[in-house]
Design an enzyme around this catalytic site. Structure first.
Site, PDB file in Angstrom:
ATOM      1  N   GLN A 149      -6.363   6.700   6.749  1.00  0.00           N
ATOM      2  CA  GLN A 149      -7.390   5.865   6.126  1.00  0.00           C
ATOM      3  C   GLN A 149      -7.244   5.866   4.589  1.00  0.00           C
ATOM      4  OE1 GLN A 149      -8.855   8.257   8.719  1.00  0.00           O
ATOM      5  NE2 GLN A 149      -8.238   6.697  10.152  1.00  0.00           N
ATOM      6  N   ASP A 173      -4.562   1.350   5.017  1.00  0.00           N
ATOM      7  CA  ASP A 173      -3.526   0.332   5.224  1.00  0.00           C
ATOM      8  C   ASP A 173      -2.735   0.045   3.948  1.00  0.00           C
ATOM      9  OD1 ASP A 173      -4.465  -0.062   7.912  1.00  0.00           O
ATOM     10  OD2 ASP A 173      -6.107  -1.246   7.072  1.00  0.00           O
ATOM     11  N   GLY A 180      -3.182   4.180  11.884  1.00  0.00           N
ATOM     12  CA  GLY A 180      -1.940   3.583  12.368  1.00  0.00           C
ATOM     13  C   GLY A 180      -0.915   3.559  11.259  1.00  0.00           C
ATOM     14  N   HIS A 181       0.284   4.044  11.555  1.00  0.00           N
ATOM     15  CA  HIS A 181       1.365   4.060  10.569  1.00  0.00           C
ATOM     16  C   HIS A 181       2.570   3.329  11.147  1.00  0.00           C
ATOM     17  CE1 HIS A 181      -0.996   6.809   8.271  1.00  0.00           C
ATOM     18  NE2 HIS A 181      -0.913   7.764   9.154  1.00  0.00           N
ATOM     19  N   LYS A 201       1.056   3.887   3.717  1.00  0.00           N
ATOM     20  CA  LYS A 201       1.299   5.328   3.638  1.00  0.00           C
ATOM     21  C   LYS A 201       2.415   5.781   4.566  1.00  0.00           C
ATOM     22  CE  LYS A 201      -3.001   6.314   4.597  1.00  0.00           C
ATOM     23  NZ  LYS A 201      -3.530   4.933   4.595  1.00  0.00           N
TER      24      LYS A 201
END
Length: 428
Positions: free
Chosen positions: A228, A18, A45-46, A21
């Site tokens: 991650q 988080d 998640g992005h 990225k």
């Protein structure tokens, strides 16, 4: 002859995930021909923000706003086809092209893997990793048991039916006899549904290793996007409070099928503070109400789960360890704007464990839980300009904060992100 052009960039989370990225990958994508996911699954998640548009992705790489980029999902990624197809549909509805290539060697998440993830979390209790419960650990386990199901299996109905029967039977016994739970799935229903999925995704499937190898020989710019963060690596992170894959830069070759025995640009992404959504100790964790304040300003809620992230001061010992694992060629610092207005900012520069000072991240969970952080406190910055072109336009306090990170880690910071929009960045 080996291509020695420095055309390979790897983006790695340098903390607990988080770190922003997605935005940085999008920033680099404009200069990339290929963007490759090489590990993890839809537990990542992005979030990408451009003007009024917000895109949240879990499987498809973050370069979707750049139509000339080939988006690649490597063999090291585990794929839930329902999530994949939903993301493809979302991009089409947004009017974006889906220039996607999926490895035929990638493993499939099955519906029962998601259930088993829930059962595992309940069974492991206080040693559970704080899973997103997306089926990631069970599918990686099946991969190692060697009765996993791969993308390529979908395109031979007899092969898929035979291998599904083996996986289905094993996992049914696991759920009923180990977890003592109901197994509410039909073999025939799953078989037919996944064969339907095969028709939808077949146009995107191919030989990723061959394609990337050819692109590399042509000197194409290839960007590898990690999911991650370094402290969640299954081997080198805070085990068992980790993810289920190797997230460090050394996984790039194994997770994409391309040999890169030469220098790479390895970019570590770090926040100006720490966030963590998992269970387990977080030595620099900040107590409320300051934790709540930072969380709200930074909107620190998981992209995948929506869970509130735990907040901590930046940990330079941990960041130095991440550099050791990955060999960062540079760091990028994100979310410096979130700390604006704080009277003082702390940086962890050492650990004390049972009265002894240590300068490394211990492997032992019990020792890690005993860490008392040693802090250096710097004055905060009262405000930031709306638009920053270079470091000279920054407050002195922010310059001191940046220099402290560089001096301690031995890495130079090449880029600063000071807001969610892709344009809110400046190079040092």
């Amino acid at each position: 002859m080996q291509n020695n052009k420095n055309n390979i960039t790897v983006i790695i989370g340098a903390q607990w995930g988080d770190e922003g990225k997605g935005k940085i990958t999008d920033f680099f994508s404009a200069q990339s021909d290929y963007i490759v996911r090489f590990q993890g699954g839809n537990n990542a998640g992005h979030t990408i923000i451009l003007d009024e548009r917000t895109l949240k992705l879990h499987l498809i790489p973050s370069g979707v706003l750049h139509p000339n980029c080939k988006l690649v999902i490597g063999n090291g990624v585990v794929i839930d086809p329902t999530v994949l197809i939903n993301e493809i549909d979302m991009l089409k509805k947004e009017g974006l092209g889906v220039n996607l290539l999926i490895s035929d060697r990638a493993h499939l998440i099955m519906p029962y893997h998601v259930d088993i993830d829930h059962h595992l979390t309940a069974l492991q209790n206080d040693l559970a990793a704080g899973s997103t419960r997306s089926g990631i650990a069970p599918v990686y386990a099946d991969k190692m048991y060697r009765h996993g199901l791969r993308i390529i299996d979908l395109f031979n109905q007899d092969v898929f039916a035979k291998r599904l029967k083996k996986s289905f039977g094993f996992n049914k016994k696991l759920v009923e006899n180990v977890f003592e739970e109901k197994f509410d799935y039909s073999y025939e229903t799953i078989l037919n549904k996944y064969l339907e999925y095969a028709e939808i995704i077949e146009p995107y499937v191919g030989n990723v290793a061959q394609k990337l190898s050819a692109a590399d020989k042509q000197g194409k710019a290839i960007l590898f996007e990690g999911a991650q963060g370094a402290c969640l690596d299954v081997d080198h992170g805070l085990y068992p409070f980790t993810t289920s894959s190797n997230v460090v830069a050394g996984q790039v070759e194994a997770g994409s099928g391309i040999g890169l025995n030469r220098k790479k640009r390895v970019v570590g992404i770090a926040k100006a503070y720490l966030t963590y959504v998992g269970r387990g100790p977080l030595p620099t964790e900040i107590a409320p109400p300051l934790e709540d304040q930072i969380r709200e300003v930074g909107q620190e809620y998981g992209t995948t789960t929506g869970r509130a992230r735990r907040i901590g001061w930046i940990d330079l010992v941990q960041l130095k360890y991440a550099n050791q694992l990955n060999g960062f060629t540079e760091l990028i610092l994100t979310k410096v704007d979130v700390l604006t207005g704080l009277p003082e900012i702390k940086l962890c520069v050492g650990y004390e464990i049972n009265g002894q000072k240590v300068d490394y991240v211990p492997a032992d969970l019990e020792s890690f839980a005993q860490i008392k952080p040693i802090y250096e406190t710097l004055p905060g910055w009262k405000s930031l300009p709306d638009h920053i072109k270079n470091i000279d336009e920054c407050p002195l306090e922010l310059k001191s904060f940046i220099k402290k990170i560089e001096d301690f880690t031995g890495n130079s910071i090449s880029l600063i992100s000071y807001g969610p929009d892709r344009n809110q960045t400046f190079a040092l």
